[in-house]
Motif scaffolding. Sequence first.
Motif: not given
Length: 509
Positions: A442-449, A489-499
């Motif tokens: 997608g468009p990725g996370l905006s800096p404000e968000v 990331r250059t394209v889109g958004a991404g999240f990682s989580f660890r358990l």
Amino acid sequence: MGRTTSGVKSTKSESDSLFRALIATAVDGIIVIDSHGAVQVYNAACERLFGYSSREVIGQNIKILMPEPYHGEHDEYLRNFRESGERRIIGIGREVVGRRKDHSTFPMYLSVGESELEGRHLFVGIIRDLTELKAQAASHEGANRLLAQLVASSDDAIISKTLDGIITSWNRAAEHIFGYASSEVIGKSISILIPLDLWPEEERFIEQLRAGRGIEHYETERLHKDGSVVLVSLSVSPICDAKGVVIGASKIARDITEKKRAEARTNMLLSELAHASRLSAMGQMSSALAHELNQPLTAIMNYIKATKRTLASITGFPTARANELIENAAHETLRAGAIIKNLRDFVEKRESKRAFENLNKVIEESIRLGFVGVDDVNVNVRLELDPEIPLVLIDKIQIQQVMTNLIRNGIEAMQLVDRRELSISTTRADGDFVQVTMTDTGPGLSPEVLSRLFQPFITTKEKGMGIGLTICQSIVEAHGGRIWPIEERTVGAGFSFRLPLTEGSDLAA
Ligand code: ADP
């Protein structure tokens, strides 16, 4: 003197030309030979059939039009006829093989008659090309064979029955779905498959079929041989005879028991998820409220204390009564704080059902849930799930909630772009964690968000609440883990989580 040819009255020369015209225009091949096999008449239809012109054939031995073995045997056969009068084909017709000028062969129907003309013995052969008929028959046979193969290999039960309900055919899938071998049911009544309370429905079907109307994708119940209920989707079509009269019906029954079970399971998961999500949302709201209200409550308490001190310094003021009122206000303020804290504790301490789970399975289920109710999004999901990851001790519903939140956010974000790819991977990280990473295009996370991502009520969506990611964070942290956005990331958004892996993770695996 006139004579009659085919019922037409004419003079001899007229009848000769009529005879010639008939032969020339006949659709069937016509050949006349003498008793030695020499061709006397060879019409235009023969030219088309054999590829020889009449000039090439007239006077030649008829056997040039025959492949072996007829070619080699024909002279012998004629001699035999001349000597003994034994007839083999004369007066009857049969299917034989013709040979064209290019020596290719074709099936033909030959009928042979004999006659005497001015003392000469002549044989008349009428030839009909069977090539097309044979091809049709072969394609018919082919189609029938194909149909039989389709019926045999279908995963759906395909059953035919008379209008009285007598089973006339029963394929392999029907054996599998209903448990009866075809030898057990052919000739028996279809009623063995129908639960008693559904008989009125079956009678309605039969009425409908008699009227020539079919039934499509009707979901109902049927009985297995062992008495269990099979959920099926039925399509029934009338079978008509050559005159169009309905004489029976063919039924296709698809076993939807598993599909229904899966639907029920998804619905149950969805409602559990919705429940957990409501609880989390409530917890999150009360946390946020507690946080927000704490400051004004503290301020009120400070003002109250200051008021008490100020009043005490004014001589002659009825302090006792004022103190009583101020104490009341302070008490109520503390109570307001306690109520909020209680609510938060209540929600946070709800019984968490933790068990050792395979995170890959949890993810696969979350993907299904994440896509429920999202039609035609055209999203390509790429999974890279490490089959070796150990089990993790988690509240499955809560972790599903984290995953579905992230997945739904990704799907929503990608509505704005053409390339829609959701990638999810699992891996064992730094020895003691299992890490999940999800990226979109997608468009990725905006800096404000990005700077306030996990704070409540931060949203860029018209109908967003802005608490999804906050909930994700509190769930992951309550599990001793951590969640973060992938910033490079250059394209889109991404999240990682660890358990974290806990004692027993490897043992449980
Ligand atoms: P909500 O979805 O209700 O807005 P969230 O806390 O889930 O609440 O998300 C907060 C904000 O983060 C979203 O409004 C959006 O601006 C941003 N966001 C979250 N996920 C993504 C994503 N995959 N791509 C782009 N922006 C995202």
